[in-house]
Scaffold this motif. Structure first.
Motif, PDB file in Angstrom:
ATOM      1  N   ASP A 164      38.689  40.472  35.924  1.00 39.38           N
ATOM      2  CA  ASP A 164      39.105  39.256  36.635  1.00 39.38           C
ATOM      3  C   ASP A 164      40.023  38.395  35.763  1.00 39.38           C
ATOM      4  O   ASP A 164      41.037  37.862  36.243  1.00 39.38           O
ATOM      5  CB  ASP A 164      37.882  38.441  37.052  1.00 39.38           C
ATOM      6  N   GLU A 165      39.654  38.245  34.492  1.00 39.98           N
ATOM      7  CA  GLU A 165      40.440  37.380  33.612  1.00 39.98           C
ATOM      8  C   GLU A 165      41.815  37.980  33.334  1.00 39.98           C
ATOM      9  O   GLU A 165      42.841  37.281  33.425  1.00 39.98           O
ATOM     10  CB  GLU A 165      39.701  37.164  32.293  1.00 39.98           C
ATOM     11  N   THR A 185      43.539  40.245  34.966  1.00 39.74           N
ATOM     12  CA  THR A 185      44.398  40.487  36.136  1.00 39.74           C
ATOM     13  C   THR A 185      44.468  39.297  37.074  1.00 39.74           C
ATOM     14  O   THR A 185      45.020  39.413  38.174  1.00 39.74           O
ATOM     15  CB  THR A 185      43.899  41.710  36.921  1.00 39.74           C
ATOM     16  N   SER A 186      43.889  38.159  36.678  1.00 33.30           N
ATOM     17  CA  SER A 186      43.823  36.970  37.550  1.00 33.30           C
ATOM     18  C   SER A 186      43.159  37.301  38.890  1.00 33.30           C
ATOM     19  O   SER A 186      43.565  36.821  39.954  1.00 33.30           O
ATOM     20  CB  SER A 186      45.235  36.405  37.791  1.00 33.30           C
TER      21      SER A 186
END
Length: 349
Positions: free
Chosen positions: A227-228, A230-231
């Motif tokens: 998540d972090e 790849t936004s």
């Protein structure tokens, strides 16, 4: 005489002997085996009672040519060679249709089902095979490294098929031998960020030793990393290297819309997936099995120039008499081994 291992029942093998032929066929070569690696396919074959063709029981071998047939021209006595598949034949249905990368003959060789396949694999002192089945070891590759070319070619083939873009965010699920090799090829192919997911602490340590900085156990930490980085979009490419059927759906969910799920691990049971989810997110799903002749050359070059490190994966060397016990250990899952090599007796010993 040559000594070899063969499966005689479920989770059982025997050591047998064969008399080597007085004369080789014109296109045959005799290889004195130096090492033969043990892989998951061998373990599955052993625990299934030999449901996989016998020529594949011990297919990660390297050795030295000791005799050649009258028509053999690509190798000679004394050459170090590895097990491989031949170039595309040019005459099978796939080749004639323009699909040489999926040559029927090469695929049959990889699976040990050609008419000239040997009666046993490389868990043996000596093996007689077609000239097509051997490739000379290039300079700069040691015997141990040569014994690991075959799985390196498997993973080279998979990363090549995935068409991974430069700078891609990559996830490798599983840090066994196949996962560790895949991760190295993905890094060599220009991955921008790379995450290795592995539940076993020893295997995570092996990944860290290969200078992968992002190595985590499955669960929230892995999800948070994706998540972090790849936004919240998901990985560009995920290589599934465990073969655990239950992980297929969750693996696909780590991939972004329009991303690629590459399948290397071979499941022994059926999997459940959300077909609609894959369709809505337009996933590209790529299966990968075995290799082409070219993959062996690329894999050896990657080893020789240091792009892919394989010697650290070698954790034990055993003899033929220890093979059954090692297969039992590897099947149990309670092992610290990464890649075990078998060192058989030489012909005549």
């Amino acid at each position: 005489m040559s000594t070899f291992a063969r499966i005689d029942a479920v989770s059982s093998l025997v050591l047998d002997e064969e008399t080597l032929p007085d004369e080789l066929g014109p296109d045959q070569v005799q290889v004195d085996i130096t090492y033969c690696g043990i892989c998951a396919t061998d373990t599955h074959n052993y625990t299934s009672g030999g449901q996989i063709p016998p020529a594949t029981f011990g297919h990660e071998w390297t050795g030295t040519i000791s005799r050649v047939g009258a028509s053999v021209s690509s190798v000679r006595d004394g050459d170090r060679v590895i097990a491989a598949v031949g170039p595309a034949c040019g005459t099978c249905a796939m080749c004639r249709a323009g699909h040489a990368d999926h040559c029927d003959l090469s695929f049959a060789e990889a699976n040990g089902v050609t008419l000239d396949a040997p009666a046993h694999g490389g868990f043996a002192s000596t093996l007689v095979v077609s000239e097509r089945r051997v490739v000379p070891v290039i300079d700069g590759v040691s015997d141990v490294e040569a014994a690991l070319v075959e799985p390196t070619a498997v993973t080279f083939h998979a990363v090549r098929r995935a068409r991974q873009s430069l700078g891609a965010v990559v996830v490798v699920q599983g840090a066994g031998p196949i996962g560790l090799l895949t991760a190295q090829h993905a890094r060599h192919a220009g991955a921008g960020r790379l995450l290795v997911i592995e539940p076993n602490a020893d295997r995570r340590a092996a990944a860290t030793a290969l200078e992968f900085s992002d190595v985590v156990a499955p669960g929230d930490t892995a999800s948070a990393w994706i998540d972090e980085v790849t936004s919240g979009l998901g990985a560009d490419v995920l290589y599934e290297c465990t073969g655990a059927a239950t992980l297929l759906k969750s693996s696909s969910e780590m991939v972004r819309r329009g991303g690629t799920l590459a399948l290397l691990g071979f499941p022994m049971t059926d999997s459940q997936i959300s077909y609609g989810d894959w369709q809505v997110r337009e996933l590209t799903v790529i299966g990968s099995l075995a290799y082409t002749h070219d993959d062996f050359l690329g894999a050896m070059r990657a080893i020789a120039d240091g792009s892919v490190q394989v010697e650290s994966l070698h954790t034990a060397t055993i003899g033929l008499s220890e093979l059954a016990a090692m297969l039992d250990e590897l099947d149990s899952g309670d092992t610290s081994q990464t890649k075990v090599l078998l060192d058989p007796p030489r012909s005549g010993e």
